[in-house]
Motif scaffolding. Sequence first.
Motif, PDB file in Angstrom:
ATOM      1  N   MET A  62       0.822  -1.209   0.000  1.00 47.21           N
ATOM      2  CA  MET A  62       0.000   0.000   0.000  1.00 47.21           C
ATOM      3  C   MET A  62       0.859   1.264   0.000  1.00 47.21           C
ATOM      4  SD  MET A  62      -2.892  -1.216   2.762  1.00 47.21           S
ATOM      5  CE  MET A  62      -3.639   0.396   2.905  1.00 47.21           C
ATOM      6  N   GLY A  63       2.185   1.102   0.068  1.00 47.07           N
ATOM      7  CA  GLY A  63       3.078   2.247   0.066  1.00 47.07           C
ATOM      8  C   GLY A  63       3.261   2.894   1.419  1.00 47.07           C
ATOM      9  N   GLN A  64       2.878   2.191   2.478  1.00 45.89           N
ATOM     10  CA  GLN A  64       3.019   2.729   3.830  1.00 45.89           C
ATOM     11  C   GLN A  64       4.233   2.126   4.509  1.00 45.89           C
ATOM     12  OE1 GLN A  64      -0.568   2.251   6.097  1.00 45.89           O
ATOM     13  NE2 GLN A  64      -1.871   2.843   4.377  1.00 45.89           N
ATOM     14  N   SER A  65       4.789   2.853   5.442  1.00 43.43           N
ATOM     15  CA  SER A  65       5.900   2.341   6.225  1.00 43.43           C
ATOM     16  C   SER A  65       5.399   1.215   7.112  1.00 43.43           C
ATOM     17  CB  SER A  65       6.498   3.445   7.096  1.00 43.43           C
ATOM     18  OG  SER A  65       7.430   2.897   7.982  1.00 43.43           O
ATOM     19  N   SER A  66       6.174   0.173   7.201  1.00 39.24           N
ATOM     20  CA  SER A  66       5.758  -0.973   8.014  1.00 39.24           C
ATOM     21  C   SER A  66       6.486  -1.031   9.344  1.00 39.24           C
ATOM     22  CB  SER A  66       6.034  -2.254   7.242  1.00 39.24           C
ATOM     23  OG  SER A  66       7.402  -2.331   6.909  1.00 39.24           O
ATOM     24  N   GLU A  67       7.425  -0.160   9.567  1.00 40.96           N
ATOM     25  CA  GLU A  67       8.284  -0.265  10.743  1.00 40.96           C
ATOM     26  C   GLU A  67       7.568  -0.227  12.088  1.00 40.96           C
ATOM     27  OE1 GLU A  67      11.368  -1.391  10.599  1.00 40.96           O
ATOM     28  OE2 GLU A  67      10.848  -1.511   8.493  1.00 40.96           O
ATOM     29  N   PRO A  68       6.562   0.623  12.323  1.00 41.89           N
ATOM     30  CA  PRO A  68       5.950   0.657  13.653  1.00 41.89           C
ATOM     31  C   PRO A  68       5.381  -0.688  14.094  1.00 41.89           C
ATOM     32  CG  PRO A  68       5.268   2.550  12.392  1.00 41.89           C
ATOM     33  CD  PRO A  68       6.022   1.646  11.453  1.00 41.89           C
ATOM     34  N   HIS A  69       4.942  -1.491  13.155  1.00 36.86           N
ATOM     35  CA  HIS A  69       4.311  -2.755  13.505  1.00 36.86           C
ATOM     36  C   HIS A  69       5.306  -3.850  13.870  1.00 36.86           C
ATOM     37  CE1 HIS A  69       0.406  -1.230  12.479  1.00 36.86           C
ATOM     38  NE2 HIS A  69       0.961  -0.675  11.425  1.00 36.86           N
ATOM     39  N   GLN A  70       6.582  -3.646  13.569  1.00 40.15           N
ATOM     40  CA  GLN A  70       7.559  -4.668  13.880  1.00 40.15           C
ATOM     41  C   GLN A  70       7.801  -4.786  15.382  1.00 40.15           C
ATOM     42  OE1 GLN A  70       8.797  -6.912  11.502  1.00 40.15           O
ATOM     43  NE2 GLN A  70       7.021  -5.898  10.649  1.00 40.15           N
ATOM     44  N   ASN A  71       7.403  -3.779  16.149  1.00 41.47           N
ATOM     45  CA  ASN A  71       7.577  -3.840  17.602  1.00 41.47           C
ATOM     46  C   ASN A  71       6.418  -4.544  18.299  1.00 41.47           C
ATOM     47  OD1 ASN A  71      10.001  -2.417  17.518  1.00 41.47           O
ATOM     48  ND2 ASN A  71       8.899  -0.479  17.381  1.00 41.47           N
ATOM     49  N   ASP A  72       5.358  -4.845  17.561  1.00 42.94           N
ATOM     50  CA  ASP A  72       4.180  -5.442  18.191  1.00 42.94           C
ATOM     51  C   ASP A  72       4.497  -6.754  18.898  1.00 42.94           C
ATOM     52  OD1 ASP A  72       2.559  -3.375  17.483  1.00 42.94           O
ATOM     53  OD2 ASP A  72       1.679  -4.383  15.760  1.00 42.94           O
ATOM     54  N   MET A  73       5.299  -7.600  18.268  1.00 41.26           N
ATOM     55  CA  MET A  73       5.602  -8.888  18.880  1.00 41.26           C
ATOM     56  C   MET A  73       6.392  -8.692  20.170  1.00 41.26           C
ATOM     57  SD  MET A  73       7.300 -12.275  17.223  1.00 41.26           S
ATOM     58  CE  MET A  73       8.951 -11.675  17.099  1.00 41.26           C
ATOM     59  N   ALA A  74       7.352  -7.770  20.139  1.00 44.38           N
ATOM     60  CA  ALA A  74       8.196  -7.555  21.311  1.00 44.38           C
ATOM     61  C   ALA A  74       7.417  -6.962  22.479  1.00 44.38           C
ATOM     62  CB  ALA A  74       9.367  -6.653  20.947  1.00 44.38           C
ATOM     63  N   THR A  75       6.364  -6.205  22.197  1.00 49.21           N
ATOM     64  CA  THR A  75       5.619  -5.561  23.277  1.00 49.21           C
ATOM     65  C   THR A  75       4.349  -6.328  23.661  1.00 49.21           C
ATOM     66  OG1 THR A  75       4.443  -4.164  21.699  1.00 49.21           O
ATOM     67  CG2 THR A  75       6.461  -3.271  22.652  1.00 49.21           C
ATOM     68  N   ALA A  76       4.068  -7.403  22.979  1.00 49.09           N
ATOM     69  CA  ALA A  76       2.821  -8.132  23.234  1.00 49.09           C
ATOM     70  C   ALA A  76       2.727  -8.623  24.674  1.00 49.09           C
ATOM     71  CB  ALA A  76       2.688  -9.316  22.285  1.00 49.09           C
ATOM     72  N   PHE A  77       3.873  -8.978  25.263  1.00 51.65           N
ATOM     73  CA  PHE A  77       3.870  -9.497  26.620  1.00 51.65           C
ATOM     74  C   PHE A  77       4.482  -8.519  27.617  1.00 51.65           C
ATOM     75  CE2 PHE A  77       3.680 -13.076  23.816  1.00 51.65           C
ATOM     76  CZ  PHE A  77       2.704 -13.860  24.381  1.00 51.65           C
ATOM     77  N   GLY A  78       4.809  -7.328  27.137  1.00 51.46           N
ATOM     78  CA  GLY A  78       5.436  -6.341  28.012  1.00 51.46           C
ATOM     79  C   GLY A  78       6.866  -6.711  28.357  1.00 51.46           C
ATOM     80  N   LYS A  79       7.468  -7.575  27.546  1.00 50.27           N
ATOM     81  CA  LYS A  79       8.865  -7.946  27.762  1.00 50.27           C
ATOM     82  C   LYS A  79       9.507  -8.193  26.403  1.00 50.27           C
ATOM     83  CE  LYS A  79       7.761 -12.846  28.295  1.00 50.27           C
ATOM     84  NZ  LYS A  79       7.802 -14.012  29.121  1.00 50.27           N
TER      85      LYS A  79
END
Length: 198
Positions: A62-79
């Motif tokens: 879609m031409g959007q930056s994908s970088e912000p979503h790469q942290n989702d896995m790391a923050t899913a458990f707060g660790k």
Amino acid sequence: KSGNPYAIGCSYVYNTFCFWSGKELSSVVSLMKETIVEAKYQKNLILLTLVLPTLRMALRLMGQSSEPHQNDMATAFGKSCTFDDIVGKHVVSVRQVYFVRLTEVLIFRELTQARDIIDKYELVGESASCHFSVTSTPRFFMRFYSGLLLFWLSREMSDKKKSNKWLASGLECKIEIEKLADLASTWNFENKAYLLQA
């Protein structure tokens, strides 16, 4: 939305098939974000690991930056949690993630990343081939896209040994798709066989 892990798994499968079947990307992204919210709520690391690469590719298309979503896995458990945390424990899921990355580097023609990801994909592929999961991409789909990537890499490589290895693997993929065109469904597989032959 019921809190049932099977329901969230079905949401992931539905999102994935919507993406691969060519549904409108903005709608698919909205569905994936809902699935991520539910997976975070349920603390379902495997599902987050599976959905994030597909979401990333949809955003890139879609031409959007994908970088912000790469942290989702790391923050899913707060660790801190990395992709390497699940390697070996859930080989089918790992292979699925590598497959999405494989198609992404093929679509965006990222040669350096392609060389890295195809080696990982093939390494995991050996141990994953005897396992099945409802979240798995159909084998023919994996063989078709990996064949396209392998042929591309074999043409672009200056290292003859690697080039020949990838050419041989690409030929195996082509033969498998040609067999499906002859034996299973000409309508479904013949065009894929022609693309691999080209």
